[in-house]
Design a protein around this motif. Structure first.
Motif, PDB file in Angstrom:
ATOM      1  N   VAL A 134      26.769  36.961  32.773  1.00  0.00           N
ATOM      2  CA  VAL A 134      26.936  35.775  33.612  1.00  0.00           C
ATOM      3  C   VAL A 134      27.526  34.624  32.806  1.00  0.00           C
ATOM      4  O   VAL A 134      28.414  33.894  33.271  1.00  0.00           O
ATOM      5  CB  VAL A 134      25.581  35.368  34.228  1.00  0.00           C
ATOM      6  N   ILE A 135      27.027  34.450  31.584  1.00  0.00           N
ATOM      7  CA  ILE A 135      27.572  33.374  30.740  1.00  0.00           C
ATOM      8  C   ILE A 135      29.051  33.581  30.506  1.00  0.00           C
ATOM      9  O   ILE A 135      29.853  32.641  30.515  1.00  0.00           O
ATOM     10  CB  ILE A 135      26.807  33.319  29.403  1.00  0.00           C
ATOM     11  N   GLY A 136      29.404  34.852  30.312  1.00  0.00           N
ATOM     12  CA  GLY A 136      30.816  35.190  30.208  1.00  0.00           C
ATOM     13  C   GLY A 136      31.398  34.908  28.836  1.00  0.00           C
ATOM     14  O   GLY A 136      30.694  34.547  27.888  1.00  0.00           O
ATOM     15  N   PRO A 137      32.703  35.073  28.712  1.00  0.00           N
ATOM     16  CA  PRO A 137      33.356  34.929  27.406  1.00  0.00           C
ATOM     17  C   PRO A 137      33.542  33.490  26.952  1.00  0.00           C
ATOM     18  O   PRO A 137      33.890  33.259  25.794  1.00  0.00           O
ATOM     19  CB  PRO A 137      34.711  35.607  27.624  1.00  0.00           C
ATOM     20  N   ALA A 138      33.294  32.522  27.826  1.00  0.00           N
ATOM     21  CA  ALA A 138      33.610  31.128  27.493  1.00  0.00           C
ATOM     22  C   ALA A 138      32.994  30.648  26.181  1.00  0.00           C
ATOM     23  O   ALA A 138      33.697  30.066  25.334  1.00  0.00           O
ATOM     24  CB  ALA A 138      33.196  30.226  28.657  1.00  0.00           C
ATOM     25  N   PRO A 139      31.695  30.852  25.933  1.00  0.00           N
ATOM     26  CA  PRO A 139      31.122  30.307  24.689  1.00  0.00           C
ATOM     27  C   PRO A 139      31.699  30.929  23.424  1.00  0.00           C
ATOM     28  O   PRO A 139      31.622  30.338  22.345  1.00  0.00           O
ATOM     29  CB  PRO A 139      29.628  30.643  24.825  1.00  0.00           C
ATOM     30  N   TRP A 140      32.250  32.163  23.561  1.00  0.00           N
ATOM     31  CA  TRP A 140      32.722  32.855  22.365  1.00  0.00           C
ATOM     32  C   TRP A 140      34.230  33.108  22.388  1.00  0.00           C
ATOM     33  O   TRP A 140      34.763  33.762  21.492  1.00  0.00           O
ATOM     34  CB  TRP A 140      32.020  34.210  22.246  1.00  0.00           C
ATOM     35  N   ALA A 187      32.068  38.688  24.058  1.00  0.00           N
ATOM     36  CA  ALA A 187      33.007  38.241  25.083  1.00  0.00           C
ATOM     37  C   ALA A 187      33.360  39.356  26.061  1.00  0.00           C
ATOM     38  O   ALA A 187      33.706  39.087  27.223  1.00  0.00           O
ATOM     39  CB  ALA A 187      34.284  37.711  24.423  1.00  0.00           C
ATOM     40  N   ALA A 188      33.268  40.611  25.620  1.00  0.00           N
ATOM     41  CA  ALA A 188      33.619  41.735  26.491  1.00  0.00           C
ATOM     42  C   ALA A 188      32.484  42.141  27.421  1.00  0.00           C
ATOM     43  O   ALA A 188      32.670  43.029  28.266  1.00  0.00           O
ATOM     44  CB  ALA A 188      34.029  42.934  25.634  1.00  0.00           C
ATOM     45  N   THR A 189      31.322  41.498  27.310  1.00  0.00           N
ATOM     46  CA  THR A 189      30.168  41.895  28.115  1.00  0.00           C
ATOM     47  C   THR A 189      30.441  41.740  29.602  1.00  0.00           C
ATOM     48  O   THR A 189      30.144  42.637  30.400  1.00  0.00           O
ATOM     49  CB  THR A 189      28.934  41.069  27.723  1.00  0.00           C
ATOM     50  N   ARG A 190      30.990  40.598  30.001  1.00  0.00           N
ATOM     51  CA  ARG A 190      31.209  40.370  31.432  1.00  0.00           C
ATOM     52  C   ARG A 190      32.130  41.422  32.017  1.00  0.00           C
ATOM     53  O   ARG A 190      31.842  41.998  33.074  1.00  0.00           O
ATOM     54  CB  ARG A 190      31.789  38.983  31.679  1.00  0.00           C
ATOM     55  N   LEU A 191      33.266  41.677  31.366  1.00  0.00           N
ATOM     56  CA  LEU A 191      34.217  42.642  31.908  1.00  0.00           C
ATOM     57  C   LEU A 191      33.611  44.041  31.928  1.00  0.00           C
ATOM     58  O   LEU A 191      33.744  44.773  32.919  1.00  0.00           O
ATOM     59  CB  LEU A 191      35.501  42.635  31.082  1.00  0.00           C
ATOM     60  N   SER A 192      32.926  44.440  30.868  1.00  0.00           N
ATOM     61  CA  SER A 192      32.352  45.786  30.805  1.00  0.00           C
ATOM     62  C   SER A 192      31.299  45.987  31.884  1.00  0.00           C
ATOM     63  O   SER A 192      31.317  46.993  32.613  1.00  0.00           O
ATOM     64  CB  SER A 192      31.732  46.023  29.425  1.00  0.00           C
ATOM     65  N   VAL A 193      30.366  45.035  32.000  1.00  0.00           N
ATOM     66  CA  VAL A 193      29.311  45.154  33.006  1.00  0.00           C
ATOM     67  C   VAL A 193      29.875  45.000  34.407  1.00  0.00           C
ATOM     68  O   VAL A 193      29.496  45.723  35.337  1.00  0.00           O
ATOM     69  CB  VAL A 193      28.198  44.123  32.730  1.00  0.00           C
ATOM     70  N   PRO A 221      46.375  42.925  26.835  1.00  0.00           N
ATOM     71  CA  PRO A 221      45.524  42.213  25.862  1.00  0.00           C
ATOM     72  C   PRO A 221      44.057  42.110  26.288  1.00  0.00           C
ATOM     73  O   PRO A 221      43.243  41.593  25.538  1.00  0.00           O
ATOM     74  CB  PRO A 221      46.156  40.827  25.799  1.00  0.00           C
ATOM     75  N   ALA A 222      43.708  42.568  27.505  1.00  0.00           N
ATOM     76  CA  ALA A 222      42.302  42.560  27.910  1.00  0.00           C
ATOM     77  C   ALA A 222      41.546  43.612  27.104  1.00  0.00           C
ATOM     78  O   ALA A 222      42.136  44.564  26.562  1.00  0.00           O
ATOM     79  CB  ALA A 222      42.193  42.844  29.404  1.00  0.00           C
ATOM     80  N   TYR A 223      40.232  43.473  27.032  1.00  0.00           N
ATOM     81  CA  TYR A 223      39.440  44.438  26.272  1.00  0.00           C
ATOM     82  C   TYR A 223      38.011  44.482  26.815  1.00  0.00           C
ATOM     83  O   TYR A 223      37.468  43.488  27.281  1.00  0.00           O
ATOM     84  CB  TYR A 223      39.429  44.084  24.779  1.00  0.00           C
TER      85      TYR A 223
END
Length: 648
Positions: A33-39, A76-82, A227-229
């Protein structure tokens, strides 16, 4: 969420495994939920001075071939993976629901085609299907989501088919069908809510599997593209530098492992907490029922004399129910003929397997899809029930026929409040609004002598006692203006006191509203007190149709006399064992030639074993199917004391 469901979830969280899984899943979801923004800045920052650096205090998992921090890239890849895994799971669930519900919605023939397709898909490994669909939909995140989603659909479809098959046989579904509720509405309101809990378990586990599968496709280069991962793509990049920096592959692999393990552990904890088994099998496809050949039973004689046609509520002539089997067609109901007038109470008695309940189900149009119902006439209030299903028939059954089932515990949908279930009939057939329908439901509960009906209408079925559920079931039938009440063993699961209350209630309703009653029972003593006329069934046929006052002393058929003789009496000697009918009931799959009762009858003659007697009127006034019909009191000519070898 009701208290019962909340208690189950609390029970899940109280276990060590449940708490651990809940914490891990919560951490993963929070990171997503926090997403890649902080990192994002640290994850995408290129540092050519630290290319392929090993783990350090500044870079916990080292850097990649552009000097980017691998640990932050994993976060940072958590949001996309989940997100991709959950999207694929949603597609699997939606497609599985559609395929699993197809046999219920489309009917037997089209449903068999869908079931066959699901069985074929189940035979292939899910990974093979995912690779196949990935090639079809193309390389990329979208194609991978569709591939994994559709590859998981057959498993969900099999689960849904199995669960729906179990719930569809419950009495509250039959009650909804009698009420004229359409199949789609039954699916949404009655079937799906009752399979929600096991679906939650399997969806949780399925999400873990989808996460692993998606990481696998990305690792193979078929999933997320630069470039996505996602975690799979990072694992692919890390494998290339495994010997230079093993942490580059370990970090994303550890993320996949922890997230997948958390989802699977949560699913297993929920399964144990809810008392379910997540492993299910695929039900066998329904076998088409061949046409029943004619001439399988001798023609019945005339029905009992009735008054004007307008007074006949139910008219049944030569009713036959058949089912396909490996050895041929089985006919548990063979040529049944009877009619019921307004205000008349007719009982159907006989041993288990005699065809009593199947006769009632055939009248109510509740025979399983594999069964076949044939009749020369099957009329309810003049409407032919043999015609294909239509809105007119559903409205007639919903408003003019009330069904009281044997087991009050299964007569109501456990996921809905009592008042809402009763109100559904008025909303569906009478066009009443939600409030007006609920008010009528409260009034019907009051009519069946349930105290504090306003409060009770807002309760769930498990909060009712067995007798209250049975009375509420009668109240559901009274939501319309029933002309016929079909009660199938309505007192079997109740104690003696509550039995009397239910029977008195049925009698009061019949007399006050001039309602016809068809009472199915094996208890001769019960029907003697409630009904005007008795139909005695044996091996799928009516062998005697007589007034209730002749049942104990004026029966003509040896089987009827035997049923009356085995009823315990207050003056029965306690020193002597209770009498039983010798022998065993006839197997519907192996009905002998001639009279089916001949092997157990003390009066049987060679003619009885060669010719099946027709049901015809006897000079004494009522109908009987016996070559040796004679008026004798109920006595021990057809029974003997019980022995250890008796099974009847």
């Amino acid at each position: 969420m009701n208290r019962r469901t909340a208690h189950r979830w609390l029970r899940v969280l109280r276990t060590p495994v449940g708490r651990t899984a809940a914490v891990l899943v919560s951490v993963v979801l929070v990171l997503a939920v926090i997403g890649p923004a902080p990192w994002a800045a640290r994850a995408d920052a290129v540092d050519t001075a630290n290319i392929l650096a090993g783990p350090s205090g500044r870079h916990w998992a080292g850097t990649d071939n552009l000097g980017r921090d691998i640990a932050f890239r994993v976060l940072a890849a958590t949001r996309l993976s989940v997100g991709l895994a959950l999207s694929a799971t949603a597609i699997s669930l939606l497609a599985g629901l559609l395929l699993g519900a197809a046999p219920w919605l489309l009917g037997r023939r089209l449903g068999r085609l869908v079931t066959g397709a699901v069985q074929i898909a189940i035979a292939f490994p899910s990974l093979f299907l995912a690779l196949f669909f990935a090639v079809v939909f193309g390389v990329g995140a979208t194609g991978a989501v569709l591939a994994i989603g559709l590859a998981g659909a057959p498993n969900f479809a099999r689960l849904v088919q199995t669960l729906l098959a179990g719930v569809a046989s419950r009495d509250f579904v039959a009650a909804a069908q009698i009420a004229g509720v359409g199949r789609f509405r039954i699916l949404i309101r009655h079937l799906l809510p009752n399979i929600a809990e096991p679906l939650v378990v399997n969806v949780t586990m399925g999400a873990g599997g989808a996460l692993l599968a998606f990481a696998g496709l990305s690792f193979l280069g078929l999933g997320v593209q630069p470039p996505a991962y996602d975690w799979g793509r990072l694992l692919y990049d890390g494998i290339g530098v495994l010997y230079l920096n093993p942490a580059a592959a370990i970090a994303p692999a550890l993320a996949v492992l922890v997230a997948g393990l958390a989802l699977n552990l949560l699913g297993e904890s929920v399964a144990k907490g809810f008392g379910m088994d997540a492993l299910v099998g695929l039900p066998a496809a329904a076998t088409p029922s061949p046409a029943a050949p004619a001439g399988t039973a001798p023609p019945m004689a005339d029905s009992a004399d009735r008054g004007p046609a307008s007074d006949v509520v139910l008219d049944v002539r030569n009713l036959t129910v058949s089912f396909p089997a490996a050895a041929g067609v089985i006919r548990p109901v063979r040529g049944v003929t009877f009619s019921i007038g307004r205000g008349e109470a007719v009982a159907v008695v006989g041993e288990s397997g005699s065809g009593k309940s199947l006769t009632a189900l055939a009248v109510s149009r509740l025979i399983d899809a594999a069964g076949r119902v044939d009749a020369d006439r099957l009329h309810l209030l003049g409407t032919d029930l043999r015609e294909p299903d239509s809105a007119v028939q559903r409205r007639l059954l919903g408003s003019s026929l009330a069904m009281v089932f044997q087991d009050p515990a299964s007569s109501f949908n456990p996921t809905q409040r009592i008042g809402r279930q009763l109100a559904e009939i008025s909303r569906h057939h009478h066009g009443l609004g939600r409030r007006a329908a609920f008010t009528r439901a409260v009034d019907r509960l009051r009519a069946v002598r349930i105290t504090d009906p306003e409060r009770r209408a807002r309760q769930y079925p498990h909060e009712f006692s067995g007798g209250m559920r049975q009375r509420a079931m009668i109240g559901m039938g009274l939501m319309g203006s029933p002309a016929l009440i079909v009660a199938d063993e309505p007192t079997t699961a109740l104690d003696v006191t509550v039995q009397r209350q239910v029977l008195d209630l049925l009698t009061a309703i019949r007399r006050s509203d001039d309602v016809a009653l068809l009472l199915i029972s094996h208890d001769v003593a019960v029907v003697s007190e409630v009904c005007d006329r008795v139909l005695v069934m044996y091996a799928g046929r009516i062998v005697e149709d007589l007034p209730t006052d002749r049942l104990m002393t004026g029966a003509l058929h040896p089987y009827t006399r035997a049923l009356a003789a085995v009823v315990p009496r207050m003056d029965s000697s306690r020193e002597r064992p209770l009498p039983v009918i010798p022998g065993r009931p006839v197997d519907p799959a192996d009905v002998p030639q001639g009279c089916a009762y001949a092997a157990r009858c003390p009066l049987a003659s060679p003619r009885c074993r060669a010719e099946d007697p027709p049901l015809q009127r006897h000079p004494s006034g009522h109908r009987v199917a016996c070559w040796h019909a004679r008026p004798e009191p109920a006595q021990a000519d057809s029974v003997r004391p019980a022995t250890s070898g008796d099974r009847s």
